[in-house]
Motif scaffolding. Structure first.
Motif, PDB file in Angstrom:
ATOM      1  N   PRO A  15     -16.113   4.247  -9.351  1.00 28.70           N
ATOM      2  CA  PRO A  15     -17.074   3.562  -8.473  1.00 28.70           C
ATOM      3  C   PRO A  15     -17.668   4.474  -7.399  1.00 28.70           C
ATOM      4  N   SER A  16     -18.578   5.336  -7.778  1.00 28.32           N
ATOM      5  CA  SER A  16     -19.154   6.264  -6.810  1.00 28.32           C
ATOM      6  C   SER A  16     -20.668   6.194  -6.817  1.00 28.32           C
ATOM      7  N   GLY A  17     -21.219   5.085  -7.245  1.00 26.43           N
ATOM      8  CA  GLY A  17     -22.660   4.871  -7.090  1.00 26.43           C
ATOM      9  C   GLY A  17     -23.527   5.452  -8.188  1.00 26.43           C
ATOM     10  N   HIS A  19     -24.000   4.631 -11.190  1.00 27.18           N
ATOM     11  CA  HIS A  19     -24.619   3.702 -12.144  1.00 27.18           C
ATOM     12  C   HIS A  19     -26.069   3.382 -11.798  1.00 27.18           C
ATOM     13  N   ARG A  93     -22.024  11.407  -0.624  1.00 27.30           N
ATOM     14  CA  ARG A  93     -21.366  10.556   0.367  1.00 27.30           C
ATOM     15  C   ARG A  93     -20.648   9.388  -0.321  1.00 27.30           C
ATOM     16  N   GLN A  94     -21.292   8.850  -1.357  1.00 28.31           N
ATOM     17  CA  GLN A  94     -20.671   7.729  -2.068  1.00 28.31           C
ATOM     18  C   GLN A  94     -19.422   8.175  -2.829  1.00 28.31           C
ATOM     19  N   ARG A  97     -16.585   8.658  -0.399  1.00 29.53           N
ATOM     20  CA  ARG A  97     -15.944   7.394  -0.029  1.00 29.53           C
ATOM     21  C   ARG A  97     -14.908   6.984  -1.092  1.00 29.53           C
TER      22      ARG A  97
ATOM     23  N   ALA C  96     -23.685  -3.542  -8.994  1.00 33.93           N
ATOM     24  CA  ALA C  96     -23.866  -3.066  -7.624  1.00 33.93           C
ATOM     25  C   ALA C  96     -23.147  -3.930  -6.595  1.00 33.93           C
ATOM     26  N   ASP C 100     -19.147  -1.430  -8.740  1.00 33.51           N
ATOM     27  CA  ASP C 100     -19.363  -0.197  -7.984  1.00 33.51           C
ATOM     28  C   ASP C 100     -20.246  -0.519  -6.782  1.00 33.51           C
ATOM     29  N   SER C 102     -20.726   1.080  -4.042  1.00 35.66           N
ATOM     30  CA  SER C 102     -21.021   2.230  -3.170  1.00 35.66           C
ATOM     31  C   SER C 102     -22.353   2.092  -2.452  1.00 35.66           C
ATOM     32  N   ALA C 103     -23.409   1.815  -3.216  1.00 31.04           N
ATOM     33  CA  ALA C 103     -24.748   1.822  -2.612  1.00 31.04           C
ATOM     34  C   ALA C 103     -24.885   0.695  -1.590  1.00 31.04           C
ATOM     35  N   LEU C 105     -22.363  -0.642   0.189  1.00 32.95           N
ATOM     36  CA  LEU C 105     -21.582  -0.274   1.372  1.00 32.95           C
ATOM     37  C   LEU C 105     -22.379   0.687   2.245  1.00 32.95           C
ATOM     38  N   GLU C 106     -23.034   1.655   1.575  1.00 26.45           N
ATOM     39  CA  GLU C 106     -23.869   2.619   2.306  1.00 26.45           C
ATOM     40  C   GLU C 106     -24.948   1.901   3.085  1.00 26.45           C
ATOM     41  N   GLU C 109     -23.529   0.186   6.095  1.00 29.11           N
ATOM     42  CA  GLU C 109     -23.171   1.142   7.151  1.00 29.11           C
ATOM     43  C   GLU C 109     -24.405   1.733   7.809  1.00 29.11           C
ATOM     44  N   ASP C 110     -25.435   2.008   6.993  1.00 31.83           N
ATOM     45  CA  ASP C 110     -26.683   2.527   7.572  1.00 31.83           C
ATOM     46  C   ASP C 110     -27.267   1.516   8.559  1.00 31.83           C
TER      47      ASP C 110
END
Lengths: 224, 270, 229
Positions: A15-17, A19, A93-94, A97, C96, C100, C102-103, C105-106, C109-110
Motif C-alpha cells: 500500500p504505497s500509492g 495503484h 513520501r507515500q 509512510r 484508494a 491503499d 496512501s494518496a 492520507l496525503e 495531511e496536506d
C-alpha cells in the motif's frame, strides 16, 4: 535476509500509492501508441531500459547505505520533467509512510525528517530494502519490477487487456529486468569510487514530454 | 591530429582519427578575443563577424568524420565576462568505419562567471552501420549563461539508424544540474517503441541556463505551434535552467520545434 | 412519510471512546461512500453549507475522473477552494479508500498543513458499488448513501456498505412515488440488515433535508472531543 521480504516490497498490493500511477501508460494509451499486449511490451521494455535503469540504480545505491541526499540530488538531475519530479517525490513520501510501519528503521526516519516533501521514490525503495534486510541487487530488482508492473496494471484497467496476456508481458520481460538489476547493482557497487555522476542517466524523451502533457489534462484516471 | 601509430601490422590495421580542437575566448575591452583557436581533425574553425561584444565562430566539417573508431574532442573555455557564439556549417554525419569499434565524440564546454556561450551546432546524423558515443560535458560558473542545442537525426533520409548514444552532463556552480543519456539504434532495448521515440527519428534539446531562471521558476510550456506529428515541452529544471525536449518524424519538423522554443523563450535563433 | 426521520437511539450506537488507529490526532475524518448517483456530492455540499459557520471543514474527493466532484463543489462554492482536494484513483476508487489509502492520507495531511485548525474532514469516495467501504486507517466513521431511485431492494441485498457503515442514509425520499419505491420496506430491510446501526432517510431538496446527517456528524465530533478531554 529473506526472499519473502522482496516479495512483500515488490507486491503490487503493497500500500504505497502506486495503484493510482500508470507510469506514462495512460498518456501512451490515449495517444494510441499502446493499444495491445505487443505495444504494451514495447512500452515496458523502453521504460525499463531508461527510467527503469535509473530507478534501479538509485534503489541499489540507496540500499548500499550511500548518502540518500546526494542520491536525491542525482535523481533531480536525471529528471528534467517537473511533473515527474513531483510524482517521484509524492510516491516517495507515500512509500516512506508505508515502509516506516512495515520495516521501522532509524535511517528511514532520518530521510523522512530531512526531506519532508518526499525523497525520490527509488531512493526510499532502496532504504526500505535495506531496512528489510535485502541486498542492493534485490533493491534494484524491486525497482526494475516496479517500473514494469505499474504500466502493465494500468493497461489492464485502461484497455481491458486479458490479464493473463498482460501478466505474460511482465513474465517475458524477466530477463530484461534481471539485466537491468544486475547493471544497476554494478553501478551501485562502484559508487564509492566513481561518485553519483557515474550512475546511469538513461532518458526517454516521450516519457518526459507526455508526462507534462498528461499533467495538464483536465480529467484523467491516473495521477501520472 | 594523430593517427593510430604505424606498426609492423600497419598494412592490416586501418587508421583511425584522434583529434582535439580547442577554443578559448576571453573578454577584452568590450569585445571577446579568441587567443586560442586550434582546428584539428575534421573540425576547422572560421571566425565570423562579431556581433557587439560577442565573438562568433563557425565550425566547418572539413573531412568525412567521425567514422567508427575515431576519437574526436572539442574543448571550449569561455573566460570571465566573455561572450561566444558557436555554430556549424553542416551536419556531423556519423559513418561506419574500417574498425569494429564505436566512435567517440567529446565536447567539453567551460563557461566562467558572467560569461555567455551560445552553442548551436547543426544536427548529428547517425548513418546506417555507424556507432557513435557522444558526451557533452558542461561546467558552468554560478553566474555563467548558456544556450545549447543538440539535434540527433537517426538515419539519413529513410535509411535505418546507426547506433547513437549521447550523454549531456551539466555542472552548475559545482553541482550537477542535468544529466541525461540517450541511446538509440539497433540492438538497444525499446528505443523505437512507444515509451522512447515511437518511430520519431529526430530528437532535439534546447538547454538554457541563466541565473534569471532561479526566481521565479518558469512554468512548463507545452509547444502547440509546431507540426502536428511533433511533440515538444519546455520544462524548468531543478535549478536555474529550462530544457526543451522535442521529438519529430524528421529533421525539418524538429527544426520547427526548436524555432518555436526559441520564440517562446524570447531568444534570438541561430 | 418520515422525510426527516432521526433515529432517537442514534446517540448510543457508536462507542464514544472508540480508539483511533495509530493513536492519531487531528480533525474528525468521515468517509462518505455509495453507488454512483446516490447523492454523495450533494450530501457533502449540504453538510458543508450547514456546518461551515461553526466548524472548520475540508473535503477530499475521490472521483473516478479526477476533479469532477471537486469542481462541482467549487462551482457551488460550498467551501473556499483551498479546502477542497481531489485525489486520482487510477480507475479504482475502491482501492484508494480501502486497500491503499496512501494518496488520501496525503491529501488529508496536506489539508491539515494548509488550513491548520481543521475540525472535520469529509472524504467522498468515487461512485462505486455496494461493497465499497473505507479503511479504518483513513477515517473515523463512514456514512453509506443509497438512494430511493436506485431500487428499493438495495437494503435487502445488503453488502458491506449497507450492513456495516456507521450511518446508512437513504436519500431522495421525494422520488419514492415517482419510481414506485416502497420507503417503509426500504427502511425495514435496512434496519433488519444493520442490527443496531442507525439509518436515516433524507431529501436534500427540502430546506432542512440534511439535518439528520448533520446531527449525526455533530454527535461524532462531540464524542471525539469528549474522548480527548
Amino acid at each position: 535476509m529473506s526472499s519473502v521480504s522482496l516479495l512483500i516490497l515488490g507486491d503490487g498490493r503493497f500500500p504505497s500509492g502506486g495503484h493510482a500511477h500508470s507510469g506514462g501508460a495512460e498518456a501512451a494509451i490515449a495517444a494510441g501508441r499502446v493499444h495491445d499486449t505487443a505495444t504494451l511490451e514495447d512500452f515496458c521494455r523502453g521504460r525499463l531500459a531508461t527510467t527503469g535503469l535509473v530507478a534501479a540504480s538509485l534503489a541499489a545505491a540507496a540500499a548500499t547505505g550511500y548518502d540518500p541526499l546526494l542520491l536525491d540530488a542525482a535523481a533531480d538531475a536525471r529528471t528534467p520533467s517537473p511533473a515527474l519530479r513531483r510524482v517521484a517525490r509524492k510516491l516517495g513520501r507515500q512509500l516512506m509512510r508505508a515502509v516506516r510501519t512495515t520495516w521501522p528503521d532509524p535511517e528511514l526516519d532520518r530521510l523522512a525528517a530531512a526531506l519532508p516533501a518526499g525523497a525520490h521514490q527509488p531512493i526510499v525503495m532502496g532504504l526500505a530494502a535495506r531496512a528489510a534486510g535485502l541486498t542492493p541487487h534485490d533493491a534494484a530488482r524491486a525497482a526494475a519490477y516496479d517500473s514494469v508492473s505499474g504500466p502493465v496494471t494500468a493497461a489492464i484497467r485502461l484497455l481491458g487487456l486479458d490479464p493473463f496476456e498482460a501478466t505474460a508481458v511482465t513474465a517475458r520481460l524477466t530477463g530484461d529486468m534481471e539485466n537491468v538489476a544486475g547493471e544497476a547493482a554494478g553501478h551501485a557497487a562502484r559508487l564509492p569510487a566513481d561518485g553519483v555522476d557515474a550512475l546511469p542517466a538513461a532518458s526517454a524523451p516521450l516519457l518526459d514530454i507526455t508526462a507534462e502533457q498528461h499533467a495538464a489534462w483536465p480529467v484523467r484516471l491516473f495521477a501520472s | 591530429m594523430t593517427t593510430a601509430p604505424p606498426t609492423a601490422k600497419a598494412a592490416q590495421t586501418p587508421y583511425t582519427l584522434n583529434a582535439t580542437a580547442r577554443i578559448t575566448a576571453e573578454a577584452a575591452d568590450g569585445a571577446t578575443d579568441l587567443p586560442l583557436l586550434h582546428s584539428d581533425g575534421p573540425f576547422s574553425f572560421r571566425r565570423l563577424r562579431p556581433y557587439g561584444s560577442q565573438a562568433h565562430i563557425c565550425i566547418l566539417n572539413t573531412m568525412s568524420a567521425p567514422h567508427n573508431g575515431d576519437r574526436l574532442n572539442t574543448e571550449v573555455i569561455v573566460g570571465p565576462g566573455a561572450d561566444l557564439h558557436v555554430t556549424s556549417a553542416a551536419a556531423t554525419v556519423a559513418l561506419p568505419g574500417p574498425v569494429p569499434r564505436h566512435a567517440a565524440l567529446g565536447v567539453n564546454l567551460r563557461v566562467a562567471d558572467h560569461a555567455r556561450l551560445r552553442w548551436l551546432p547543426e544536427p548529428v546524423i547517425s548513418a546506417a552501420g555507424s556507432d557513435l558515443r557522444q558526451h557533452i560535458r558542461i561546467d558552468l560558473a554560478p553566474t555563467a549563461r548558456l544556450v545549447l542545442s543538440e539535434q540527433q537525426i537517426l538515419g539519413r533520409a529513410h535509411e535505418p539508424s546507426g547506433r547513437l548514444t549521447s550523454r549531456i552532463t551539466v555542472r552548475h556552480g559545482g553541482r550537477t544540474l542535468l544529466d541525461q543519456h540517450s541511446a538509440y539504434g539497433p540492438g538497444l532495448p525499446g528505443w523505437d517503441g512507444p515509451a522512447v521515440l515511437a518511430g520519431n527519428h529526430a530528437v532535439g534539446q534546447l538547454l538554457v541556463i541563466d541565473p534569471a531562471y532561479r526566481d521565479p521558476q518558469p512554468d512548463t510550456q507545452i509547444l502547440d505551434d509546431i507540426p502536428v506529428r511533433a511533440h515538444g515541452v519546455i520544462t524548468p529544471l531543478a535549478g536555474p535552467g529550462v530544457l526543451l525536449t522535442a521529438v519529430a518524424p524528421d529533421a525539418g519538423d524538429l527544426q520547427r520545434c526548436l524555432d518555436a522554443a526559441f520564440a517562446h523563450l524570447g531568444l534570438p535563433n541561430g | 412519510m418520515h422525510l426527516h426521520h432521526t433515529d432517537p437511539a442514534l446517540t448510543d450506537i457508536i462507542p464514544p471512546t472508540a480508539p483511533r488507529p495509530g493513536g492519531r490526532s487531528g480533525p474528525l475524518r468521515i468517509g462518505l461512500g455509495g453507488p454512483v448517483g446516490a447523492g454523495k456530492t450533494a450530501t457533502v455540499a449540504a453538510l458543508c453549507r450547514r456546518l461551515r459557520d461553526t466548524l472548520s471543514i475540508a473535503v477530499v474527493t475521490n472521483d473516478i475522473y479526477t476533479r469532477e466532484d471537486a469542481e462541482a463543489l467549487l462551482r457551488q462554492a460550498v467551501l473556499p477552494p483551498e479546502r477542497i482536494t481531489a485525489v486520482e484513483t487510477g480507475a479504482c476508487p475502491h482501492t484508494a479508500i480501502r486497500d491503499d489509502i496512501s494518496a488520501n492520507l496525503e491529501a488529508v495531511e496536506d489539508l491539515q498543513e494548509r488550513i491548520g485548525d481543521l475540525d472535520l474532514v469529509l472524504i467522498e469516495s468515487g461512485g462505486d458499488n455496494l461493497t465499497a467501504t473505507f479503511s479504518k486507517g483513513l477515517i473515523d466513521h463512514q456514512i453509506f448513501l443509497i438512494d430511493v431511485a436506485g431500487g428499493d431492494d438495495i437494503p435487502r441485498k445488503g453488502g458491506p456498505g449497507v450492513t456495516t457503515a456507521d450511518l446508512l442514509v437513504i436519500n431522495k425520499t421525494d422520488l419514492a412515488p415517482h419510481v414506485g419505491a416502497d420507503l417503509s420496506a426500504m427502511e425495514r430491510d435496512a434496519r433488519a440488515a444493520r442490527g443496531s446501526l442507525p439509518v436515516v432517510l433524507t431529501c436534500l431538496k427540502d430546506q432542512h433535508g440534511i439535518e439528520p446527517v448533520a446531527d449525526w456528524v455533530c454527535r461524532r465530533l462531540a464524542d471525539l472531543t469528549a474522548a480527548r478531554s
